[in-house]
Enzyme design. Structure first.
Site, short mmCIF file in Angstrom:
data_model
loop_
_atom_site.label_atom_id
_atom_site.label_comp_id
_atom_site.label_asym_id
_atom_site.label_seq_id
_atom_site.Cartn_x
_atom_site.Cartn_y
_atom_site.Cartn_z
N ALA A 297 0.83 -1.20 0.00
CA ALA A 297 0.00 0.00 0.00
C ALA A 297 0.87 1.26 0.00
CB ALA A 297 -0.91 -0.01 1.22
N SER B 191 2.62 -1.58 4.23
CA SER B 191 3.06 -0.36 3.56
C SER B 191 4.28 -0.60 2.68
CB SER B 191 3.40 0.70 4.60
OG SER B 191 4.09 1.76 4.00
N CYS B 192 4.22 -0.07 1.46
CA CYS B 192 5.33 -0.20 0.51
C CYS B 192 6.60 0.44 1.04
CB CYS B 192 4.93 0.43 -0.82
SG CYS B 192 6.24 0.55 -2.04
N PHE B 193 6.42 1.57 1.75
CA PHE B 193 7.60 2.33 2.18
C PHE B 193 8.18 1.84 3.50
CE2 PHE B 193 6.22 5.28 -1.04
CZ PHE B 193 7.40 5.87 -1.46
N LYS C 221 14.85 5.45 1.14
CA LYS C 221 14.02 5.22 -0.03
C LYS C 221 13.35 6.54 -0.47
CE LYS C 221 10.57 1.70 -1.32
NZ LYS C 221 9.95 0.46 -0.82
#
Lengths: 234, 133
Positions: free
Chosen positions: A63, A117-119, A133
């Site tokens: 996400a 979460s993607c991050f 990132k």
């Protein structure tokens, strides 16, 4: 998202077998979730409370909050593996970032974990600046073509991310453009990224609208609701 | 160096097919799983569904990408690997073993002859510079 999938289908079917690049921002802000991702009910509720819509991407991954970010989508022929394609597209982004004084590079991380979460976690090939990132990316591959999405945070949304995803989201893993160059505008970023893609593809892109077939595909995808289809909430 | 078992047939999209008593077991190749990275999700067809050679029969998702799985042959799905669906890492660990994906009853028993043999698949990997997923 429907437009991006229509562009991928158009290329994969041979109707428009050319690379395509789009940049956009989100209004209203949203959480995009991976093609096959399920969201915990607590995260879905937190997103709703924060006024974030939930949209399913055709690409994989975790996400991503789209609030004051710059999102790109790129459709390219599948000429290399997953990491190879990330590195290829990153060349354009790295060029654009360098034009605003941000030194970025692709860093491959061997160890993965699991996170909504993607991050929140390092993944296979992250675009990083200063060891953090700066772009979350995801792909889908279809009939010899690749659609890659990427999200570049412009401002620091750590507080919002923690509100949605919980306290496990740490600012020790990711950064944003504003933390690295507070002067740069989104329009400047788009312009420099476009130059980067010009160099990558060997010439300036042809600007075009969607074809009639692509418009019909967009309408079909949206009418099916597939890109915002019911979440399987755990 | 990716494993290419000599007794299997292969597609250009990096699926493998093995004849088993008239049925055909299908998975993705060692090269494909290496390219995809850590597999986290499999979307496999229902048992009894029809699949068409060259058409997508399902999806495989890794931590960084989603890719279609293409049917090597035309036929009917008679079994899917539910254990791999529950534990997708099996595709990375044993792509030719417990990481298989579907078992197909082919419409045409001689259809595997149209697929690449191991030597042909090795040539494909070499021609693609060893980077194609």
């Amino acid at each position: 998202m429907a437009v991006d999938e229509a562009l991928l289908d158009s290329a994969a079917s041979g109707a428009e077998p050319l690379p395509a690049v789009r940049f956009y921002q989100w209004n209203p802000p949203a959480v995009s979730i991976g093609r096959n991702q399920t969201l915990p009910s607590s995260v879905a509720a937190s997103a709703a409370e924060a006024g974030l819509e939930i949209v399913r991407r055709p690409s994989g991954g975790g996400a991503v909050i789209h609030s004051q970010d710059l999102t790109y989508s790129v459709v390219v022929p599948e000429s290399s593996g997953v990491i190879g394609t990330y590195r290829f597209i990153a060349e354009a982004l790295i060029h654009g970032l360098s034009r605003v004084g941000i030194d970025a590079q692709v860093v491959e991380h061997g160890a993965h974990g699991a996170s909504v979460s993607c991050f929140a976690l390092p993944t296979g090939a992250d675009l990083e600046a200063g060891g953090l990132k700066i772009c979350g990316s995801a792909q889908t591959r279809r009939a010899g073509w690749v659609l890659q999405h990427g999200c570049i945070p412009i401002v620091d949304i750590l507080a919002l991310a923690r509100r949605v995803f919980g306290s496990g989201v740490s600012d020790e893993r990711w950064t944003c453009i504003g933390n690295l160059n507070s002067e740069v505008t989104v329009d400047e970023l788009k312009r420099y990224f476009t130059v980067g893609f010009d160099l990558l593809f060997g010439g300036p892109p042809e600007r075009r609208g969607l074809s009639d077939d692509e418009m019909r595909r967009v309408e079909t995808l949206m009418s099916k609701g597939r890109l915002a289809d019911p979440l399987v909430v755990l | 160096m990716s494993q290419v078992p000599p007794d299997l047939r292969f597609t250009k999209q990096h699926e493998w097919a093995r004849q088993e008593e008239g049925r055909v077991r299908v998975g993705i190749t060692d090269f494909a799983q290496e390219q995809l990275g850590d597999v986290v999700f499999l979307n496999l067809p229902e048992v009894g569904s029809s699949v068409q050679a060259g058409q997508a029969l399902g999806e495989i998702e890794s931590t960084k990408s989603v890719a279609d799985i293409y049917a090597p042959i035309t036929g009917t799905v008679v079994e899917v690997n539910t254990e791999a669906a529950d534990d997708p890492a099996a595709v990375n660990q044993e792509p030719y073993g417990r990481g298989w994906l579907v078992l197909i009853e082919p419409d045409d028993s001689g259809v595997l002859d149209t697929l690449l043999d191991a030597a042909g698949y090795q040539t494909l990997l070499s021609d693609e510079g060893g980077e194609h997923a």
